[in-house]
Scaffold this motif. Structure first.
Motif, short mmCIF file in Angstrom:
data_model
loop_
_atom_site.label_atom_id
_atom_site.label_comp_id
_atom_site.label_asym_id
_atom_site.label_seq_id
_atom_site.Cartn_x
_atom_site.Cartn_y
_atom_site.Cartn_z
N CYS A 1 0.89 -1.15 -0.07
CA CYS A 1 0.02 0.00 0.08
C CYS A 1 0.89 1.35 0.01
O CYS A 1 1.95 1.25 0.35
N GLY A 2 0.50 2.32 -0.36
CA GLY A 2 1.00 3.54 -0.19
C GLY A 2 2.48 3.74 -0.94
O GLY A 2 2.54 3.25 -2.12
N THR A 3 3.37 4.41 -0.18
CA THR A 3 4.74 4.37 -0.73
C THR A 3 5.21 3.19 -1.04
O THR A 3 5.95 2.94 -2.08
N ILE B 1 5.52 -5.66 0.81
CA ILE B 1 6.42 -4.44 1.14
C ILE B 1 5.64 -3.99 2.20
O ILE B 1 4.32 -3.33 2.00
N SER B 2 6.43 -3.48 3.26
CA SER B 2 5.74 -3.07 4.38
C SER B 2 6.56 -2.23 5.18
O SER B 2 7.52 -3.05 5.75
N GLN B 3 6.41 -0.91 5.31
CA GLN B 3 7.39 -0.38 6.43
C GLN B 3 6.95 -0.94 7.78
O GLN B 3 8.00 -1.36 8.45
N SER B 4 5.70 -0.60 8.04
CA SER B 4 5.29 -0.60 9.41
C SER B 4 5.23 -2.36 9.92
O SER B 4 5.37 -2.92 11.07
N GLY B 5 4.85 -3.15 8.64
CA GLY B 5 4.79 -4.51 8.97
C GLY B 5 3.21 -4.63 9.56
O GLY B 5 2.99 -5.89 10.19
N THR C 1 0.33 -2.90 8.42
CA THR C 1 -0.86 -2.51 7.69
C THR C 1 -1.75 -3.57 7.27
O THR C 1 -1.53 -4.75 6.87
N VAL D 1 5.03 10.78 9.44
CA VAL D 1 3.88 9.88 8.86
C VAL D 1 4.19 9.85 7.21
O VAL D 1 4.28 8.60 6.88
N ALA D 2 5.09 10.65 6.63
CA ALA D 2 5.27 10.60 5.26
C ALA D 2 6.66 9.63 5.11
O ALA D 2 7.66 9.97 5.61
N SER D 3 6.38 8.54 4.36
CA SER D 3 7.39 7.49 4.27
C SER D 3 8.80 8.26 3.58
O SER D 3 8.43 8.41 2.38
N GLN E 1 13.58 -0.09 1.01
CA GLN E 1 12.81 -0.89 0.27
C GLN E 1 13.69 -1.05 -1.03
O GLN E 1 13.74 -2.07 -1.62
N GLU F 1 0.50 14.60 0.62
CA GLU F 1 0.49 14.21 2.08
C GLU F 1 0.85 15.25 2.94
O GLU F 1 0.03 15.42 3.80
N ALA G 1 -2.36 8.70 9.05
CA ALA G 1 -2.00 8.07 9.98
C ALA G 1 -0.62 6.93 9.37
O ALA G 1 -0.59 6.69 8.33
N VAL H 1 -1.54 2.06 8.91
CA VAL H 1 -2.96 1.93 8.82
C VAL H 1 -3.31 0.65 9.21
O VAL H 1 -3.51 -0.42 8.28
#
Ligand code: G6P
Length: 612
Positions: free
Chosen positions: A304-306, A350-354, A356, A402-404, A411, A492, A606, A609
């Motif tokens: 998702c997202g970035t 792919i996920s920054q937060s792991g 989502t 908040v903005a990656s 990544q 954003e 946020a 997510v």
């Protein structure tokens, strides 16, 4: 979304909870609140707005308590307001609860409770679940723990909940499904939080609670149980994170700190994995699973997202270097359509937060169908990291803005190494090209550093265009997803409408928007499409659009067409996106801050997510 903190021990709970909430504000900042238990008396304080507003409203109040829970909210059910803020109190005022997630069947349960005469003080799904728990406790005359277990069997949706009750003044009960929970183990005290950042300065020993587990937490006891009431042995892990990583360290914002950290975060990502001199890439997540990866019929990338933008770049690179077909999916679409996933397919998540929610559920579904999941994740120990069959961490450290930014370049570095590694094993890349790209990758941290040294140039460009109402970002090939990312970043954190497009596709619509007020950002580095993109620049110039170009140093043509330009060092087109994104991150940061926006906490967003 939503951040939760809990403390039970011998220290003052409020300062610990407050500090923790500030660290978790990236998860939501519509309202915040705390519930404290002092000598069996339960007090709830809550306030619309950021945590600082809650803090201000509590100055001078006696907040003495050694147990408490706190929440920072990203609104789902019910507008941001004092009354919808958490913690909520149960009908009889004896139990208080905070919640991260969504109770999907709350309406049905609410109706049942209304029929029984319950009244609600908020519009939230959380208060419904809380009163449902209270109702079960009263009807069954059971302990709170038992009532929670019964209630959770009836609810659908996602949750991490923390509850305290007057009748049990040293105990926090927590449960999770789909939303994260970490418990820090101290000496005679326990800390609970959505991630480790509120815990790190007190203890490095933590337990990551799993879905469908319930934790009964007292100062000197931690009991984990499953929903079937069977005890589960807590698995204690050591945090590999330093306090400095989650503080601003002299920068005005986390976002700019994180942008400037990129030379070292990318270096950390490559370190120990890539050696250009020796000519190898070692990634244990790949080396141990070469069979699945080399024999993949196709690769699906879910994000998702970035992170989705990183996936698009990976698609181009993997198809080029490894000759494996790749599809890139928005996790939210993938999980609700009926995708064809077969045994032998590889999913890269792919996920920054792991954490989502959409990505996590999409993976669960693909795993059920026999797909092999490879996680490219930043947050160590997160749910996506744990559900993956194999993976590689991006090692960018905690990302709080908040903005990656730094997670994205991490990544890209991982995905590039991954593609090179697979291509080498598969024999789809020549030795010369392989070695050349290793050198190119190894030089990236230094080149990012040289771009950051010229950040002031971008600030000047930002000053010139900050009042524009729309922006267009155009790129081709590997830089097309960077155009999307540049537009997303600007939207954003500056609230300026921006669109990213493939440069050639611009003629099929967006060109109608071009006039003397429209800034058009071209990512026009030195690659095989350079002449084509120069033609696109001419087309914009002919219509009086303002051209800002990101170009390779030594380009003599683009500056003559551009109103403003920014040079990046020479780089191979495959690695160039890690460089071209940096000036665009800076552009959005400077435009946002010049407009007076709190770029670390832009409205409505946020970082993590955890709701669909
Ligand atoms: C949110 C964040 C973005 C992020 C996206 C995906 O929208 O604001 O920065 O790219 O979620 O998050 P993930 O943690 O899965 O990368």
């Amino acid at each position: 979304m939503c951040g939760i903190v809990g403390y039970t021990g011998t220290k003052q709970a409020y300062p610990i909870i407050l500090k923790g909430l500030k660290r978790l504000e990236y998860r939501g900042y519509d309202s915040s609140g705390v519930a404290l238990l002092n000598n069996g008396e339960l007090n709830v304080y809550k306030k619309k707005g950021k945590v600082a507003e809650l803090e201000e409203s509590l100055v001078g109040i006696n907040l003495d308590a050694q147990i408490g829970i706190g929440h920072t909210r990203w609104a789902t059910h019910g507008e941001p307001s004092d009354r919808n803020a958490h913690p909520h109190l149960s009908s009889n005022g004896k139990i208080s609860m905070i919640h991260n997630g969504i109770i999907e069947n709350y309406a049905l349960i609410k109706q049942e409770l209304l029929n029984k005469g319950y009244q609600f003080k908020s519009d939230t799904d959380t208060e419904v679940l809380l009163n449902f728990i209270e109702d079960i406790k009263n009807n069954n005359d059971c302990k709170l723990e038992e009532a929670i277990r019964i209630a959770l069997k009836r609810v659908s949706g996602a949750y991490c909940i923390l509850l305290i009750e007057e009748d049990n003044p040293d105990t926090i009960i927590a449960a999770r499904k789909g939303s994260p929970l970490v418990i820090g183990i101290g000496k005679g005290e326990h800390f609970l939080a959505s991630d480790a950042s509120p815990i790190i300065e007190y203890t490095k020993e933590v337990v990551y609670v799993n879905d469908y587990e319930l934790a009964i937490v007292k100062p000197d006891e931690l009991i984990l149980k499953n929903l079937g009431n069977e005890k589960v042995t807590p698995y204690i892990t050591k945090l590999d994170m330093e306090l400095a990583a989650i503080e601003k360290g002299g920068y005005d914002h986390f976002m700019i700190k994180e942008i400037f950290e990129q030379p070292s975060t990318i270096y950390d990502c490559l370190r120990g994995r890539l050696d250009a001199k020796e000519g190898y890439i070692k990634m244990s997540g790949i080396d141990l699973h070469t069979e699945q990866l080399l024999n993949a019929n196709r690769i699906m990338i879910v994000a998702c997202g970035t992170s989705w933008h990183a996936g698009l770049i990976a698609e181009y690179i993997i198809e080029e270097l490894c000759r494996i077909p790749v599809e890139v999916e928005y996790a939210s679409e993938f999980r609700y359509r009926n995708p064809i996933v077969n045994k032998g397919d590889v999913i890269i998540a792919i996920s920054q937060s792991g954490e989502t929610a959409d990505t996590l559920v999409a993976l669960e579904k693909a795993k059920e169908n026999g797909a092999f999941i490879f996680g490219v994740v930043n947050a160590v120990g997160s749910s996506i990291a744990r559900i993956s069959n194999a993976g590689a961490y991006t090692h960018a450290g905690p990302e709080i803005g908040v903005a990656s930014t730094k997670a994205f370049t991490g990544q890209l570095a991982v995905l590039m190494m991954m593609a090179l590694n697979i291509a080498k094993h598969k024999g789809t890349i020549t030795n010369d090209r392989y070695n050349q790209l290793l050198v190119e990758l190894e030089q990236i941290p230094e080149k990012v550093d040289s771009i950051l040294k010229n950040a002031e140039e971008i600030k000047k460009i930002a000053e010139k265009y900050k009042d524009a109402t729309d922006f267009l970002f155009l790129g081709r090939g590997y830089n097309f997803p960077i155009a999307l990312e540049g537009a997303l970043k600007l939207k954003e954190i500056s609230y300026i409408h921006a669109e990213g497009y493939p440069a050639a596709e611009m003629k099929h619509g967006p060109i109608a928007l071009v006039d003397e007020n429209l800034p058009v950002v071209f990512i026009a580095t030195n690659d095989p499409y350079h002449e084509k993109i120069v033609s696109n620049m001419q087309e914009i110039k002919a219509r009086k659009g303002k051209i800002i170009s990101i170009i390779t140093e030594g380009d003599k043509v683009s500056p003559t067409i551009s109103n403003d330009y920014f040079e990046i060092p020479m780089a191979d087109e495959i690695v160039a996106p890690i460089l071209t994104v940096i000036p665009l991150q800076l552009l959005s940061y400077y435009v946002g801050t010049l407009k007076g926006i709190d770029v670390d906490k832009p409205r409505n967003l946020a970082k993590s997510v955890t709701v669909e």
